[in-house]
Design an enzyme around this catalytic site. Structure first.
Site, PDB file in Angstrom:
ATOM      1  N   ASP A  70       0.787   2.561   3.799  1.00 46.89           N
ATOM      2  CA  ASP A  70      -0.098   3.640   3.338  1.00 46.89           C
ATOM      3  C   ASP A  70       0.698   4.940   3.215  1.00 46.89           C
ATOM      4  OD1 ASP A  70      -2.289   5.026   2.446  1.00 46.89           O
ATOM      5  OD2 ASP A  70      -3.389   4.970   4.338  1.00 46.89           O
ATOM      6  N   ARG A 108       2.066   8.846  -6.367  1.00 46.61           N
ATOM      7  CA  ARG A 108       1.552  10.134  -6.880  1.00 46.61           C
ATOM      8  C   ARG A 108       1.794  10.378  -8.365  1.00 46.61           C
ATOM      9  NH1 ARG A 108      -1.862  10.163  -2.952  1.00 46.61           N
ATOM     10  NH2 ARG A 108      -1.155  11.003  -0.947  1.00 46.61           N
ATOM     11  N   HIS A 123       2.370  14.361   0.632  1.00 45.69           N
ATOM     12  CA  HIS A 123       1.582  15.522   0.210  1.00 45.69           C
ATOM     13  C   HIS A 123       2.486  16.735   0.096  1.00 45.69           C
ATOM     14  CE1 HIS A 123      -2.373  13.753   0.334  1.00 45.69           C
ATOM     15  NE2 HIS A 123      -2.193  13.332   1.577  1.00 45.69           N
ATOM     16  N   HIS A 140     -11.046  -0.009   0.655  1.00 45.32           N
ATOM     17  CA  HIS A 140     -10.952   1.088   1.619  1.00 45.32           C
ATOM     18  C   HIS A 140     -12.301   1.105   2.346  1.00 45.32           C
ATOM     19  CE1 HIS A 140      -9.993   5.426   2.737  1.00 45.32           C
ATOM     20  NE2 HIS A 140     -11.295   5.348   2.983  1.00 45.32           N
ATOM     21  N   HIS A 161       0.842  -1.204   0.000  1.00 45.18           N
ATOM     22  CA  HIS A 161       0.000   0.000   0.000  1.00 45.18           C
ATOM     23  C   HIS A 161       0.871   1.245   0.000  1.00 45.18           C
ATOM     24  CE1 HIS A 161      -4.035   1.779   1.593  1.00 45.18           C
ATOM     25  NE2 HIS A 161      -3.338   2.709   0.951  1.00 45.18           N
ATOM     26  N   HIS A 208      -5.780  -0.817   5.593  1.00 40.91           N
ATOM     27  CA  HIS A 208      -5.617  -0.027   6.820  1.00 40.91           C
ATOM     28  C   HIS A 208      -6.709  -0.233   7.869  1.00 40.91           C
ATOM     29  CE1 HIS A 208      -8.206   2.425   4.309  1.00 40.91           C
ATOM     30  NE2 HIS A 208      -7.218   3.015   3.662  1.00 40.91           N
ATOM     31  N   HIS A 210       1.524   5.104  -2.026  1.00 43.12           N
ATOM     32  CA  HIS A 210       1.075   6.140  -2.958  1.00 43.12           C
ATOM     33  C   HIS A 210       2.307   6.831  -3.536  1.00 43.12           C
ATOM     34  CE1 HIS A 210      -3.176   5.854  -1.744  1.00 43.12           C
ATOM     35  NE2 HIS A 210      -2.687   5.633  -0.530  1.00 43.12           N
ATOM     36  N   ASN A 254      -6.620   9.091   6.983  1.00 44.57           N
ATOM     37  CA  ASN A 254      -7.871   8.371   6.716  1.00 44.57           C
ATOM     38  C   ASN A 254      -7.561   6.891   6.492  1.00 44.57           C
ATOM     39  OD1 ASN A 254     -10.393   7.537   5.970  1.00 44.57           O
ATOM     40  ND2 ASN A 254     -10.532   8.758   4.113  1.00 44.57           N
TER      41      ASN A 254
END
Length: 425
Positions: free
Chosen positions: A303, A60, A307, A177, A56, A230, A58, A276
């Site tokens: 996860d 981007r 950002h 999710h 898991h 998660h 990200h 989240n």
């Protein structure tokens, strides 16, 4: 290809031995090995683990290269001890076609730091209205086997059933999710005593638990593979425990931050702690740790959610949820579990590799095995300095914390991607 002789290393916590890496494989293992042509690494006091696998991540790219790229995320992963990561589909454009997943896969190969395995979207544009090109993504060069709308719940039960039926044909996995959106509209943190005190709208535990309960029933009905992203609540653990007792083909993950941090962190109003699903209570953490130890929760997954500054350094209500995780996950696992090396290898390498179908990963270092491995110094302690992280983003919740363990080296198919704690590329 350079040969490497790793001396006096403890393989998954066993007595020290030597490992000879040659031609991309572990060629030999045993005490007193010699290889005149090999580069010698003194690994006294170090532990060799199978290269970590993250189910898991990200990355981007495409679309938000200001926050992360496949290359920068791959470097962060290698420095965290990973040799393979599964890249989530919520890019821009969304990874819902063969073309986009192949782009991510090729970018990973070009970076050459970890194996990047794309995860395809379940629905077109993550909109939850119609299935994406699951078969085309599965048949693409990327050979997608996991599908997820992560960041969004596949809330329509009929659509979720159809997805489970579709992927069953090629033994694929739908990763959910779990969040009933009608119960979390406007939510800012975990619903409980702290949210009441702070006056922030709450994200109730039942919003997660209700979707997991529904989806294990659907997976049981279809006979297909379901993975829960998660997991964050004690109630979710009990739903999963009952499902596994019945033989449902369900697996589950927990993040490092849900094993360590509680909703009390929200009292600082520091958006770095907004995530989240949200940080939960100490009771939930205790249940998650117990479930990880006994196998109800199968894996630790980061996860990793980078950002850009403008998306995090703002008012809590407007901040994007998510935390960095790749470069600190093993340290958090050591902090939470202690030096239980076999358990760490199972939860952070073997099991995620099995779930993802990554056959050359998740294998303990032994003769004939692909040399995907990481060397850890369990005695080291390090202070997490955000400016020193390889990720393009800085939203780590562990800033200036002192954590145990240090990744000394990472090998991908016999080639070092990290040596002496520094990225080779």
């Amino acid at each position: 290809m350079t040969a490497y002789l790793i001396r006096n290393v403890s393989v998954v916590g066993a007595e020290p031995t030597d490992l000879l890496i040659r031609d991309g494989l572990v060629a030999e293992a045993g005490a007193g090995l010699t290889a005149p042509d090999a580069t010698v690494l003194d690994a006294t006091g170090l532990v060799a683990l199978p290269g970590l696998v993250d189910l898991h991540t990200h990355l981007r790219e495409p679309g938000r290269e200001d926050a992360e790229t496949v290359e920068s995320g791959s470097r962060a992963a290698a420095l965290g001890g990973y040799t393979a990561v599964c890249a989530m589909a919520n890019t821009s454009p969304v990874a819902d076609t063969a073309g986009v997943v192949e782009q991510v896969w090729r970018l990973g190969r070009e970076a050459g730091l970890v194996d990047v395995q794309p995860i395809g979207a379940v629905t077109v544009g993550l909109a939850g209205e119609r299935l994406a090109e699951l078969g085309a993504m599965a048949d693409s060069a990327a050979r997608v086997r996991i599908f997820s709308d992560d960041g969004h719940c596949v809330a329509d039960p009929r659509l979720m059933r159809r997805a489970l039926e579709y992927v069953k044909a090629f033994d694929g996995v739908v990763a959910q999710h779990a969040e009933e959106p009608r119960l979390t509209e406007g939510a800012q943190m975990h619903e409980g005593e702290v949210s009441t005190r702070l006056g922030l709208a709450g994200w109730p535990a039942v919003a997660e638990e209700a979707i997991i309960a529904r989806d294990v029933l659907l997976a049981e009905h279809v006979g297909s593979r379901l993975h829960i992203c998660h997991v964050s609540t004690a109630g979710s653990v009990e739903v999963l425990r009952q499902a596994k007792t019945r033989g449902v083909r369900v697996t589950a993950e927990v993040t490092p931050h849900h094993l360590l941090l509680t909703d009390e962190k929200a009292a600082s109003y520091d958006p770095v702690f907004k995530v989240n699903p949200p940080l939960r209570t100490a009771t939930d953490i205790a249940a998650l740790r117990a479930a990880l130890a006994d196998g109800v929760i199968d894996i630790i997954a980061t996860d990793h959610a980078p950002h850009a500054v403008e998306d995090k350094e703002c008012e809590w209500a407007y901040a994007r949820p998510g935390m960095l995780g790749l470069e600190t996950a093993l340290s958090i696992a050591l902090d939470v579990l202690g030096p239980q090396w076999d358990l760490i290898a199972e939860r952070m390498s073997r099991a995620p590799a099995r779930i993802a179908g990554l056959d050359s990963h998740g294998l303990d270092p032994a003769p004939g095995v692909p040399a995907n491995l990481t060397l850890v110094d369990p005695a080291a302690r390090r202070v997490i300095e955000p400016a020193e992280l390889a990720s393009r983003s800085r939203n780590t919740p562990y800033a200036r914390m002192t954590l145990p363990g240090r990744i000394v080296a990472t090998f991908l198919r016999g080639e070092p991607t990290v040596l002496d704690g520094k990225a080779v590329k």
